[in-house]
Design an enzyme around this catalytic site. Structure first.
Site, PDB file in Angstrom:
ATOM      1  N   ASN A   9      -9.691 -29.623  48.659  1.00 18.82           N
ATOM      2  CA  ASN A   9     -10.877 -30.169  49.293  1.00 18.82           C
ATOM      3  C   ASN A   9     -10.485 -30.743  50.652  1.00 18.82           C
ATOM      4  O   ASN A   9      -9.325 -30.642  51.056  1.00 18.82           O
ATOM      5  CB  ASN A   9     -11.539 -31.232  48.405  1.00 18.82           C
ATOM      6  CG  ASN A   9     -10.590 -32.378  48.073  1.00 18.82           C
ATOM      7  OD1 ASN A   9      -9.605 -32.624  48.764  1.00 18.82           O
ATOM      8  ND2 ASN A   9     -10.881 -33.083  46.997  1.00 18.82           N
ATOM      9  N   ASP A 198     -20.763 -28.722  42.979  1.00 18.55           N
ATOM     10  CA  ASP A 198     -19.823 -29.705  43.511  1.00 18.55           C
ATOM     11  C   ASP A 198     -19.678 -29.555  45.021  1.00 18.55           C
ATOM     12  O   ASP A 198     -19.539 -30.548  45.746  1.00 18.55           O
ATOM     13  CB  ASP A 198     -18.474 -29.557  42.814  1.00 18.55           C
ATOM     14  CG  ASP A 198     -17.490 -30.643  43.223  1.00 18.55           C
ATOM     15  OD1 ASP A 198     -17.691 -31.800  42.822  1.00 18.55           O
ATOM     16  OD2 ASP A 198     -16.519 -30.333  43.934  1.00 18.55           O
TER      17      ASP A 198
END
Length: 324
Positions: A9, A198
């Protein structure tokens, strides 16, 4: 499997959606394996619900993820699976628990995708295990029904929104469901959907904070209806609540069938994600207060505050119990 740079991420750790996808794959394998152990016709287990999932510790790129799954309860038409995720530093051998999750699956016939088959029972070591599992089954069944009844809302774009308002950070992603997204029955893998959810929640959190953000937890994810190959899905997210150090984001998935029978758009999945803001050194940062403008936004804020306080009280009780 080893975590690689494309699993990262923006904070440099493993993407929360990647971990959710691995959890779902493990649950799908074990529940499909169990449901076919005594079945008269072949079936595939489809994800119906994921209970609250906490991200206990960040997983780093270069570490190995070990995902283990166990069936803990079976009803006539559903399977409860408990999944644990461990991260392993293969240079030092150090291991840590990163996630614990509970998932519910239903077996669908390979011959008829709309036919739910019966689940072979499992053997319990203690009568209490079956009673506790039945209680969890009834609770999730009731919650799924309540969630589906309040799923009529949609997200509309806001023109020139002010910073830190709901409209400023809300986001949507449109995705065409292809063969690589699907199971043997040509409907979407639950893990694929959760990873997209997400991603959208992360965009909402990053827009609100303008900092590095990471997934802290996911409330129950309810899969209301199947999404078939060829559908166009819209994944939408909006901020509902902020505390001093966390953000709650509501995410839902709407499906538009195009290739098969003509049908109106329908709500397929819904959930609440919680994110935290981090400095470049990985330290928690204060979260800007969400500015609510409409009565609906204020109502959702109070509902989110209730969920936050309930979770906080439950966590404190668990810590006190562990200390004793």
């Amino acid at each position: 499997r080893i975590m690689r740079p494309d699993d990262a991420n923006i904070a440099g750790n493993v993407h929360g959606g990647t971990i959710l996808k691995m959890i779902e794959e493990a649950g799908a394998i074990i529940s499909t394996r169990h449901c076919n152990s005594q079945a008269e016709e072949p079936c595939v287990a489809a994800l119906a619900r994921v209970e609250r999932t906490d991200f206990l510790s960040p997983m780093c790129i270069g570490e190995v993820a070990n995902v283990s799954a166990e069936i803990t309860y079976t009803s006539r038409h559903s399977v409860e699976v408990q999944v644990n995720v461990m991260s392993e530093n293969i240079l030092t051998g150090a291991k840590k628990l990163t996630n614990k999750a509970t998932l519910w699956y239903v077996p669908l016939s390979l011959k008829n995708v709309n036919k739910v088959l019966e689940v072979p029972p499992i053997q319990y070591t203690r009568k209490e295990q079956e009673d506790e599992g039945k209680k969890r089954y009834e609770e999730q069944k009731l919650d799924r029904l309540e969630t589906k009844q309040r799923n009529g809302e949609v997200i509309f774009p806001v023109i020139n929104p002010e910073p830190h308002t709901v409209g400023y950070s809300q986001s949507s992603l449109i995705h065409l469901v292809g063969p690589s997204d699907c199971t043997l029955l040509d409907f979407v893998h639950g893990g694929v959907t959760m990873k997209l959810m997400d991603e959208v929640a992360g965009i909402v959190a990053a827009r609100h904070c303008k900092t590095n953000i990471v997934t802290a937890s996911v409330d129950a994810i309810n899969f209301h209806e199947k999404i078939k190959k060829g559908c166009v899905i819209t994944i939408s997210g909006r901020m509902t609540f902020t505390s001093n150090k966390s953000m709650e984001i509501e995410v839902f998935v709407d499906a538009d069938p195009f290739l098969d029978e003509p049908r109106e758009r329908y709500r397929a999945v819904s959930a609440f994600f919680t994110y935290v803001s981090l400095s470049k050194e990985g330290k928690p940062l204060p979260v800007p207060q969400l500015l609510t403008e409409t009565e609906d936004e204020k109502r959702r804020f109070e509902e989110g505050k209730g969920r936050y306080l309930q979770t906080k009280a439950k966590r404190q009780a668990q810590m006190q119990q562990a200390a004793q």
